[in-house]
Design a protein around this motif. Structure first.
Motif, PDB file in Angstrom:
ATOM      1  N   GLU A  32       0.852  -1.184   0.000  1.00 52.96           N
ATOM      2  CA  GLU A  32       0.000   0.000   0.000  1.00 52.96           C
ATOM      3  C   GLU A  32       0.885   1.231   0.000  1.00 52.96           C
ATOM      4  O   GLU A  32       2.052   1.196   0.447  1.00 52.96           O
ATOM      5  CB  GLU A  32      -0.938   0.022   1.207  1.00 52.96           C
ATOM      6  N   ALA A  33       0.363   2.321  -0.520  1.00 50.33           N
ATOM      7  CA  ALA A  33       1.120   3.569  -0.572  1.00 50.33           C
ATOM      8  C   ALA A  33       1.255   4.149   0.830  1.00 50.33           C
ATOM      9  O   ALA A  33       0.302   4.124   1.619  1.00 50.33           O
ATOM     10  CB  ALA A  33       0.422   4.556  -1.491  1.00 50.33           C
ATOM     11  N   LEU A  37       0.406   4.380  -7.205  1.00 52.98           N
ATOM     12  CA  LEU A  37       0.791   2.996  -6.919  1.00 52.98           C
ATOM     13  C   LEU A  37       0.041   2.030  -7.833  1.00 52.98           C
ATOM     14  O   LEU A  37       0.632   1.077  -8.365  1.00 52.98           O
ATOM     15  CB  LEU A  37       0.502   2.662  -5.456  1.00 52.98           C
ATOM     16  N   SER A  38      -1.244   2.264  -8.037  1.00 53.77           N
ATOM     17  CA  SER A  38      -2.025   1.393  -8.922  1.00 53.77           C
ATOM     18  C   SER A  38      -1.463   1.413 -10.335  1.00 53.77           C
ATOM     19  O   SER A  38      -1.348   0.364 -10.990  1.00 53.77           O
ATOM     20  CB  SER A  38      -3.494   1.833  -8.935  1.00 53.77           C
ATOM     21  N   ALA A  39      -1.086   2.599 -10.804  1.00 53.49           N
ATOM     22  CA  ALA A  39      -0.516   2.707 -12.152  1.00 53.49           C
ATOM     23  C   ALA A  39       0.832   1.999 -12.233  1.00 53.49           C
ATOM     24  O   ALA A  39       1.135   1.328 -13.227  1.00 53.49           O
ATOM     25  CB  ALA A  39      -0.365   4.180 -12.532  1.00 53.49           C
ATOM     26  N   ALA A  40       1.640   2.124 -11.170  1.00 56.37           N
ATOM     27  CA  ALA A  40       2.958   1.470 -11.158  1.00 56.37           C
ATOM     28  C   ALA A  40       2.803  -0.047 -11.148  1.00 56.37           C
ATOM     29  O   ALA A  40       3.543  -0.759 -11.852  1.00 56.37           O
ATOM     30  CB  ALA A  40       3.752   1.930  -9.940  1.00 56.37           C
ATOM     31  N   LEU A  41       1.857  -0.558 -10.357  1.00 53.70           N
ATOM     32  CA  LEU A  41       1.639  -2.006 -10.314  1.00 53.70           C
ATOM     33  C   LEU A  41       1.138  -2.525 -11.658  1.00 53.70           C
ATOM     34  O   LEU A  41       1.537  -3.612 -12.107  1.00 53.70           O
ATOM     35  CB  LEU A  41       0.629  -2.346  -9.213  1.00 53.70           C
ATOM     36  N   ALA A  42       0.261  -1.772 -12.305  1.00 52.79           N
ATOM     37  CA  ALA A  42      -0.232  -2.186 -13.625  1.00 52.79           C
ATOM     38  C   ALA A  42       0.907  -2.240 -14.625  1.00 52.79           C
ATOM     39  O   ALA A  42       0.990  -3.154 -15.456  1.00 52.79           O
ATOM     40  CB  ALA A  42      -1.321  -1.226 -14.096  1.00 52.79           C
ATOM     41  N   VAL A  69       1.688 -10.922 -10.413  1.00 51.13           N
ATOM     42  CA  VAL A  69       0.227 -10.860 -10.431  1.00 51.13           C
ATOM     43  C   VAL A  69      -0.235  -9.886  -9.358  1.00 51.13           C
ATOM     44  O   VAL A  69       0.205  -9.969  -8.198  1.00 51.13           O
ATOM     45  CB  VAL A  69      -0.389 -12.258 -10.188  1.00 51.13           C
ATOM     46  N   VAL A  70      -1.109  -8.987  -9.740  1.00 49.92           N
ATOM     47  CA  VAL A  70      -1.666  -8.007  -8.807  1.00 49.92           C
ATOM     48  C   VAL A  70      -3.155  -8.303  -8.644  1.00 49.92           C
ATOM     49  O   VAL A  70      -3.877  -8.478  -9.626  1.00 49.92           O
ATOM     50  CB  VAL A  70      -1.473  -6.571  -9.331  1.00 49.92           C
TER      51      VAL A  70
END
Length: 691
Positions: free
Chosen positions: A415-416, A425-430, A440-441
Motif C-alpha cells: 500500500e502507498a 501505486l495502482s498505475a505502477a503495479l499495472a 500478479v496483482v
C-alpha cells in the motif's frame, strides 16, 4: 592469429544466429556476453560485473546486486553472420524471463562453472530448453579458478543432465597457468598471451600430444556411435576427418543427440573466439528451424516458413518502458516488417501502427527501416501488445502459441505510504504486471488490501524497489505469504445441482449432475459423458467455465483448488429458461457444493534447497533444516566442504539467508529451485490464516 571486428549486416535468415546464454547465477553468463561483444567489435572497452559496467546489466538494481535480473538482448557480427544474443537471468526467481526468452530463441550456450559443474539452476534452465527443443552447446567457464577441472565438470554434465558430452577442446595449463586450449578437431593449439585480445595458433605442445590424440580418438568413437554416416567412414578408414566431424557434430547438436563442449575463461578473455566459431558451426539459423505453427481464425493449423516474402508473423516476448517510449520486443518468424506498417493483434482483432524499429544493444538502440524473418528487434508505437501477443499481417491473421507463465508462489500486501499516492501505486503495479507476466496483482476481497504475487522473495524485493525508484512511490510492504493450494483427497459422485431463478421475465434453469475425483497432477480436468443430447455441447462448455470459476476459492481457507477431475454425467434443460449463463452458474455453485462435501487437503509449495557449507558447520545446518520441516535427500563432502540437498516448505525459507550466514560465519551459501507441492501437516494447517 584471428580477430573479426568488421561489422556486417545481412538479411538472409541463414546468416543469423538467435541464441541465449543460460546458466546458474555466478557461472559467468554476463561476463561471457561482455567478452563476446568485445571480440566482435560491438564494444571497444570490456566492462566488469563487479564494477557495474557491463552492457547487459544496465539496470541500477542489477549493478547494485551484481546479478542479472532482466533478460537483455544484444546484437553483434561474427564471420559474416549476425548474432543476436539474450543474456538471461540465472536466479530461480527470474526463471520466467528465461522461459519467455527460450520461446523465441533458436539455440543456446549453456555456461558451467569449471569448479561447481552442473548447479541447481543450471539443471533447471537446461530442462526449460529441453521443453522448447532448443539445441545447445556447452561452455565450461572459469578454468583459471583454483580447483577447476574440465573432466569433473563434463562428468557432472553427463550424470546430472543425462546427455552425451562431445568434448572438442583440451585445456593448456590449469588454474592460474591456464593459457589456452587444444582444438581437437584441427589438432592445433590456441594460446592467449597475457595482455593480448586474440590467440596465437601453433602446434600442440609436446607434453599434451599423446593426451590430445587419445581424446581425439575418443571423440571420433563417440561420434561414430551416434551418427550413421560417421560410423560408415570410421569403419572404412578407422578415423574421421575434420570435415566429417564438424558436419556430424552439427547434426547431433540439432537433433539433441549430443552436446558439444568447449572451455575457457571469460574473465581472462580466453576461449571466446573458438566459442563464436562453434556457434556458427553447430547452432541452427532460423532457416534450419521447422516452420512455426499457428492457429488461423477458422481454427485450422497453419505454418509460416522463415521467408521475408511470406505474410508477416511475429511474437512479442517482452515489454519494457523506457525514456524513449514503450518498447515491445519481437521475434519475427515470417515476412517483413517495415517502419510505419500496420499490424494486427490476431487474438483481439485490433490493429496498431509500428512507429520505429530498433536493433537493441541492451539499453542502447540503433534505428532500422525494416526487420525480416529471423530477426529479433524492438518496436515503438504499439500500445496494447503484451508478452505473448501475436502480431501479423492484417490480411493473413495467425495466432502463435504464447510463452507459458509460471504461477506465483509468494505474495505480499502493498500500500502507498501516503494516501495521495494510491493512484500512482495502482498505475505502477499495472505497469509492472504488463512488463513481467509472472507478477500478479489482485485485490483481496475480504481485507481490501492490494496483493502483489511473484516467484520468490527476491523477485518481490526487486519489484517493490522498482516502484520506489522508478515511479517515485513510497510503499509499505507486508510480511511475505506463500501461495497455498487446496486439493481433493476423496471426491463425491452423483452430486445433483439445480439452478432455478425466476424473478420476472425470462428465467434461468440448469440441472447438472457432477462427479468429482482427485488427480495425481496439480491441474484441472473436465469431461462430459452426457448422452442423448440431454445437455447440449455449448451448455457443457458453460458448465466447465463455471467449474473453473469455482476453483478460485476452496472450502478450507479460500485458496485456489487444483488436482481434480470433474465429470458432467447427466443434466436437464428447459425449452425457454436454459442458457449458457444458467449452466455456468450451475457449474460454479454445483462444484462449490461438491467441494464442501469432499475430503480436502491443503498443499504448500516446496523448494529444493542446495546448501554449501564448511564441514564443521554441517551439524548446525542439518538441525536448522529439520526445524524448518526440511527433508534431506543428499549430502556429499569434498575437500572440506559439504553440499546438502533438502526439500523444504517455501514458507519456512523466509529469512533463511541471514540465518545461514549467522550459523556459518558468513561461509555458507544456498540455492533454491521449485520442487512442486506437498500436503501441509495438520499441526501447521490449523495455524494458517484464511486467504
Amino acid at each position: 592469429m584471428r580477430a573479426n571486428r568488421q561489422p556486417h549486416t545481412t538479411t538472409s535468415a541463414t546468416a543469423v544466429r538467435n541464441l541465449g546464454i543460460l546458466a546458474h547465477v555466478d557461472a559467468g553468463k554476463t561476463t561471457l556476453t561482455e567478452r563476446i561483444l568485445f571480440a566482435t567489435g560491438a564494444i571497444h572497452k570490456r566492462g566488469e560485473v563487479h564494477h557495474g559496467t557491463t552492457v547487459t546489466d544496465y539496470d541500477a538494481q542489477e549493478r547494485d546486486r551484481g546479478i542479472t535480473i532482466f533478460a537483455a538482448a544484444v546484437s553483434c557480427a561474427w564471420g559474416g553472420h549476425r548474432v543476436n544474443l539474450i543474456d538471461t537471468p540465472g536466479h530461480v526467481d527470474f526463471s520466467d524471463e528465461v522461459e519467455r526468452s527460450l520461446r523465441v530463441l533458436d539455440g543456446a550456450v549453456a555456461v558451467f562453472d569449471a569448479v561447481a559443474g552442473v548447479e541447481p539452476q543450471s539443471e533447471t534452465v537446461w530442462r526449460q530448453a529441453d521443453r522448447h527443443g532448443v539445441p545447445r552447446i556447452a561452455f565450461v567457464n572459469k578454468l583459471d579458478r583454483a580447483g577447476a577441472d574440465l573432466d569433473t565438470a563434463v562428468a557432472s554434465i553427463r550424470g546430472r543432465l543425462g546427455v552425451v558430452p562431445l568434448v572438442v577442446q583440451l585445456p593448456i595449463g590449469a588454474e592460474d597457468s591456464f593459457t589456452g586450449v587444444v582444438d581437437l578437431l584441427g589438432m592445433r593449439a590456441l594460446n592467449w598471451q597475457a595482455g593480448s585480445d586474440t590467440y596465437q595458433e601453433g602446434p600442440v605442445p609436446e607434453a599434451l600430444r599423446e593426451e590430445a590424440a587419445g581424446r581425439r580418438r575418443l571423440l571420433e568413437e563417440t561420434v561414430a556411435e551416434l551418427h550413421a554416416d560417421a560410423l560408415e567412414e570410421f569403419c572404412s578408414a578407422s578415423a574421421l576427418t575434420e570435415r566429417t566431424l564438424v558436419r556430424a557434430l552439427r547434426e547431433l547438436t540439432l537433433r539433441g543427440d549430443g552436446v558439444v563442449v568447449l572451455c575457457g575463461s571469460a574473465y581472462r578473455n580466453r576461449g571466446i573466439e573458438p566459442l563464436l566459431d562453434a556457434v556458427l558451426a553447430y547452432l541452427p539459423s532460423p532457416s534450419d528451424m521447422p516452420p512455426v505453427l499457428g492457429q488461423a481464425p477458422d481454427g485450422t493449423e497453419q505454418e509460416r516458413v522463415p521467408d521475408p516474402a511470406e505474410p508477416f508473423a511475429a511474437l512479442a516476448f517482452k515489454v519494457t518502458a523506457t525514456a524513449t517510449g514503450r518498447l515491445t520486443y519481437l521475434r519475427v518468424y515470417a515476412g517483413t516488417l517495415r517502419k510505419g506498417a500496420t499490424v494486427l493483434d490476431a487474438a483481439t482483432g485490433r490493429t496498431e501502427r509500428v512507429g520505429r524499429i530498433l536493433r537493441v544493444q541492451a539499453d542502447r538502440h540503433e534505428e532500422r527501416e525494416e526487420a525480416v524473418a529471423g530477426d529479433i528487434v524492438a518496436v515503438i508505437g504499439l500500445k496494447a501488445a503484451r508478452a505473448g501477443t501475436t502480431l501479423c499481417a492484417p490480411g493473413a491473421p495467425l495466432v502463435l502459441e504464447p510463452p507459458s507463465v509460471a504461477e506465483p508462489v509468494v505474495s505480499v500486501a502493498v500500500e502507498a505510504r501516503r494516501s495521495t499516492d494510491t493512484g500512482r501505486l495502482s498505475a505502477a503495479l499495472a505497469r509492472l504486471a504488463e512488463e513481467d507476466p509472472s507478477l500478479v496483482v489482485r485485490s483481496d476481497a475480504e481485507s481490501g488490501q492490494t496483493v502483489l504475487s511473484g516467484m520468490g522473495e527476491l523477485h518481490l524485493e526487486v519489484a517493490v524497489e522498482k516502484i520506489r525508484s522508478g515511479h517515485g512511490v513510497e510503499v509499505v510492504v507486508g510480511r511475505p505469504q506463500v501461495s497455498y493450494r487446496e486439493t481433493v483427497v476423496r471426491g463425491v459422485s452423483g452430486l445433483v445441482h439445480r439452478h432455478v431463478k425466476q424473478d420476472g421475465g425470462a428465467g434461468q434453469f440448469a440441472h447438472v449432475v457432477l462427479d468429482v475425483e482427485p488427480l495425481d497432477e496439480p491441474c484441472f480436468e473436465f469431461r462430459s459423458t452426457v448422452v442423448g443430447g440431454r445437455v447440449p455441447q455449448e451448455y457443457a462448455r458453460a458448465v466447465e467455465a463455471g467449474c473453473r470459476d469455482a476453483l478460485a476459492e476452496g472450502p478450507l481457507g479460500g485458496f485456489p483448488v487444483t488436482g481434480l477431475r470433474v465429470t458432467l454425467t447427466d443434466g436437464a434443460t428447459h425449452s425457454k429458461d436454459s442458457s449458457e449463463m444458467a449452466f455456468r452458474a450451475a457449474g460454479r455453485f454445483g462444484l462449490r457444493e461438491a467441494l464442501r462435501l469432499s475430503t480436502m487437503e491443503l498443499l504448500e509449495p516446496l523448494a529444493e534447497v542446495t546448501v554449501t557449507v564448511p564441514e564443521d558447520g554441517v551439524g548446525g545446518v542439518l538441525g536448522d533444516l529439520a526445524a524448518r520441516r526440511g527433508r534431506v535427500s543428499a549430502s556429499t563432502a569434498e575437500a572440506g566442504t559439504a553440499v546438502i540437498t533438502a526439500a523444504v516448505p517455501l514458507a519456512e525459507l523466509f529469512g533463511y539467508a541471514s540465518r545461514l550466514r549467522g550459523r556459518t560465519q558468513g561461509r555458507g551459501t544456498f540455492t533454491t529451485r521449485p520442487a512442486g507441492l506437498a500436503p501441509v501437516p495438520a499441526s501447521v494447517a490449523g495455524a494458517l490464516p484464511a486467504r
